[in-house]
Scaffold this motif. Structure first.
Motif, mmCIF file in Angstrom:
data_model
loop_
_atom_site.group_PDB
_atom_site.id
_atom_site.type_symbol
_atom_site.label_atom_id
_atom_site.label_comp_id
_atom_site.label_asym_id
_atom_site.label_seq_id
_atom_site.Cartn_x
_atom_site.Cartn_y
_atom_site.Cartn_z
ATOM 1 N N TYR A 20 0.526 -1.121 -0.463
ATOM 2 C CA TYR A 20 0.280 0.207 -0.038
ATOM 3 C C TYR A 20 0.888 1.138 -0.251
ATOM 4 O O TYR A 20 0.430 2.184 -0.493
ATOM 5 C CB TYR A 20 -0.840 0.250 1.750
ATOM 6 C CG TYR A 20 -1.549 1.463 1.703
ATOM 7 C CD1 TYR A 20 -3.181 1.285 0.064
ATOM 8 C CD2 TYR A 20 -1.619 2.031 2.067
ATOM 9 C CE1 TYR A 20 -3.679 2.410 0.864
ATOM 10 C CE2 TYR A 20 -2.847 3.504 2.520
ATOM 11 C CZ TYR A 20 -3.456 3.548 1.291
ATOM 12 O OH TYR A 20 -4.197 4.249 1.664
ATOM 13 N N LYS B 139 -0.097 5.998 -3.087
ATOM 14 C CA LYS B 139 -0.424 6.824 -2.101
ATOM 15 C C LYS B 139 -2.426 7.319 -2.677
ATOM 16 O O LYS B 139 -1.837 8.682 -2.515
ATOM 17 C CB LYS B 139 -0.452 6.931 -1.084
ATOM 18 C CG LYS B 139 0.080 6.212 0.538
ATOM 19 C CD LYS B 139 0.702 7.113 1.302
ATOM 20 C CE LYS B 139 1.921 5.660 2.296
ATOM 21 N NZ LYS B 139 1.878 6.808 3.549
ATOM 22 N N LYS C 116 -4.843 10.170 -3.660
ATOM 23 C CA LYS C 116 -5.842 11.291 -2.940
ATOM 24 C C LYS C 116 -7.857 11.314 -2.769
ATOM 25 O O LYS C 116 -7.951 12.074 -2.298
ATOM 26 C CB LYS C 116 -5.283 12.426 -3.255
ATOM 27 C CG LYS C 116 -3.467 12.583 -3.313
ATOM 28 C CD LYS C 116 -2.949 14.383 -3.959
ATOM 29 C CE LYS C 116 -1.671 14.167 -3.648
ATOM 30 N NZ LYS C 116 -1.071 16.016 -4.444
ATOM 31 N N LEU C 117 -7.815 10.551 -3.821
ATOM 32 C CA LEU C 117 -9.135 10.256 -3.559
ATOM 33 C C LEU C 117 -10.083 9.414 -2.969
ATOM 34 O O LEU C 117 -8.753 8.003 -3.047
ATOM 35 C CB LEU C 117 -9.741 10.200 -5.226
ATOM 36 C CG LEU C 117 -8.991 11.620 -6.642
ATOM 37 C CD1 LEU C 117 -10.080 11.796 -7.917
ATOM 38 C CD2 LEU C 117 -10.087 13.291 -5.822
ATOM 39 N N TRP C 118 -11.406 9.492 -2.412
ATOM 40 C CA TRP C 118 -11.495 8.564 -2.214
ATOM 41 C C TRP C 118 -11.778 7.172 -2.751
ATOM 42 O O TRP C 118 -11.150 6.757 -1.988
ATOM 43 C CB TRP C 118 -12.667 8.350 -1.122
ATOM 44 C CG TRP C 118 -13.799 7.700 -0.524
ATOM 45 C CD1 TRP C 118 -12.998 8.194 0.682
ATOM 46 C CD2 TRP C 118 -14.682 6.610 -0.918
ATOM 47 N NE1 TRP C 118 -14.316 6.444 1.359
ATOM 48 C CE2 TRP C 118 -14.709 5.772 -0.013
ATOM 49 C CE3 TRP C 118 -14.964 6.165 -1.834
ATOM 50 C CZ2 TRP C 118 -15.930 4.244 0.395
ATOM 51 C CZ3 TRP C 118 -15.950 5.349 -2.456
ATOM 52 C CH2 TRP C 118 -16.594 4.126 -0.632
ATOM 53 N N LEU C 119 -12.454 6.826 -3.933
ATOM 54 C CA LEU C 119 -12.364 5.645 -5.000
ATOM 55 C C LEU C 119 -10.688 5.100 -4.644
ATOM 56 O O LEU C 119 -11.179 3.736 -4.737
ATOM 57 C CB LEU C 119 -13.331 6.279 -5.599
ATOM 58 C CG LEU C 119 -13.333 5.112 -6.693
ATOM 59 C CD1 LEU C 119 -14.364 3.692 -5.583
ATOM 60 C CD2 LEU C 119 -14.533 5.319 -8.229
ATOM 61 N N THR D 29 -8.242 5.083 -3.866
ATOM 62 C CA THR D 29 -8.023 4.747 -1.906
ATOM 63 C C THR D 29 -8.317 3.383 -1.988
ATOM 64 O O THR D 29 -7.555 2.657 -1.525
ATOM 65 C CB THR D 29 -8.474 5.728 -0.843
ATOM 66 O OG1 THR D 29 -7.460 6.937 -1.475
ATOM 67 C CG2 THR D 29 -7.313 5.327 0.496
ATOM 68 N N LYS D 30 -9.479 3.626 -2.007
ATOM 69 C CA LYS D 30 -10.514 1.954 -1.083
ATOM 70 C C LYS D 30 -10.054 0.356 -2.310
ATOM 71 O O LYS D 30 -9.894 -0.182 -1.654
ATOM 72 C CB LYS D 30 -11.903 2.137 -1.473
ATOM 73 C CG LYS D 30 -12.564 2.892 -0.272
ATOM 74 C CD LYS D 30 -12.125 2.640 0.830
ATOM 75 C CE LYS D 30 -12.298 3.616 1.881
ATOM 76 N NZ LYS D 30 -11.751 2.807 3.347
ATOM 77 N N GLN E 86 -6.845 -0.422 -1.551
ATOM 78 C CA GLN E 86 -6.651 -1.187 -0.632
ATOM 79 C C GLN E 86 -6.986 -2.857 -0.545
ATOM 80 O O GLN E 86 -6.436 -3.645 -0.324
ATOM 81 C CB GLN E 86 -7.014 -0.517 0.430
ATOM 82 C CG GLN E 86 -6.971 0.797 1.124
ATOM 83 C CD GLN E 86 -8.354 1.839 2.099
ATOM 84 O OE1 GLN E 86 -9.085 1.247 2.616
ATOM 85 N NE2 GLN E 86 -7.047 2.269 2.975
#
Length: 344
Positions: free
Chosen positions: A38, A42, A44-47, A49-50, A53
């Motif tokens: 991970y 990294k 920056k946006l939420w989607l 990122t998920k 992950q």
């Protein structure tokens, strides 16, 4: 970690169970490898990122179990990421709801519609997993993978993760050395495959299966297509790296294998060869012969009986061999009889 130590203290046999090994390797890989993967990127946006992950969790778990899976099962699921992508996001919720459902059912206050809905969710998830498992075109099968290769791959994964954690020349050198070691083992095993010959009498209940192997070529003597249905034979073919299999339904009563002469006595009871003194006698299909007379006449070094013989015959033959001081080998007790000698 505490649970792992608890199970180990409870019984050491858990350490040798495939399910136990795969489960804890997957958990360990997610805990140790996933943060390192991970950290590579990294978003920056939420989607993203998920999604990243989820991707790293899936890759980490697969890296943890991949070498062991190849060693045990000799296959690689090409759709593992697709199944993880669908199941993992909902797995935590499903487990939590499952605990609630169990507690409510214990106190007999579980609403019927909740139980039915949860059953439907589990049913749908199982159907999806079953559908993924049925896509055999995406499963890479018959991968020959030895114990040494498995260990070296784990060394390579460990070194790579340590290099990702802290990039240095020494850690990179460790990774490169592990890659070279893997290549050398592959070359050595390929040479060993090509330079090995074997005569094998497999233990197949109520059947007789004899094979002669020279390098990656195998001649199989059997009336039935056992090598296509018998798991033991399939495992041997994959593990030994056999590339070509030729089946013959008839086998000669005399087989010359390097320095050994093998006499095969079956239900036809043919064994009177005046000019031949076999060193090994194989009894199959319960021949009705006087074994004591056979031993005294031919004086073999070893008497072998496979799984196609009657149990009552085996007992008598074993007693006769003991009386005549002739070694007796029964495949049902000792496993497949393997006669080896290098070609070179």
């Amino acid at each position: 970690m505490f649970l792992f130590l608890f199970y180990c203290c409870l019984t050491l046999t858990y350490l040798f169970e495939v399910g136990f090994q795969l489960s804890y390797l997957a958990v360990f890989a997610i805990v140790w490898i996933q943060p390192k993967l991970y950290s590579i990127w990294k978003p920056k946006l939420w989607l993203p990122t998920k999604m990243w992950q989820l991707f790293t969790v899936s890759i980490a778990a697969q890296l943890g179990v991949l070498p062991l899976s190849l060693y045990y099962f000799h296959q690689f699921p090409g759709l593992f990421f697709m199944s993880n992508l669908i199941i993992i996001p909902f797995l935590g919720i499903i487990l939590l709801v499952g605990i609630i459902v169990i507690l409510l059912s214990v106190f007999e206050i579980l609403p019927q519609f909740i139980g039915d809905f949860y059953s439907y969710v589990i049913y749908a998830m199982n159907n999806f997993v079953s559908w993924i498992a049925q896509q055999e075109d995406f499963v890479i099968q018959n991968i020959s993978f030895s114990l040494v290769l498995m260990l070296l791959f784990y060394v390579f994964i460990f070194g790579t993760m340590k290099w990702i954690e802290k990039r240095s020349f020494h850690r990179l050198a460790f990774v490169l050395v592990s890659v070279i070691a893997i290549q050398l083992i592959v070359i050595f095993e390929k040479y060993k495959l090509q330079s090995t010959s074997e005569f094998i009498v497999f233990n197949v209940t109520r059947n007789s299966l004899i094979t002669k192997r020279f390098g990656s070529d195998l001649t199989l003597y059997s009336k039935d297509s056992l090598h296509k249905t018998n798991n033991i034979i399939t495992t041997y073919l994959v593990g030994a790296g056999i590339k070509r299999v030729q089946q013959q339904k008839q086998v000669n009563n005399l087989i010359k294998f390097h320095k050994e002469t093998i006499l095969i006595v079956d239900s036809l009871e043919i064994y009177n060869f005046k000019s031949v003194k076999p060193s090994i006698i194989l009894l199959r299909q319960s021949p009705k012969i006087n074994v004591e007379r056979l031993l005294q006449k031919l004086k073999p070094k070893l008497l072998v009986a496979d799984g196609s013989n009657y149990k009552s015959y085996i007992t008598k033959w074993e007693e006769t061999c003991f009386k005549n001081k002739t070694p007796f080998y029964y495949t049902k007790q000792k496993g497949a009889f393997i006669l080896k000698e290098p070609l070179y």
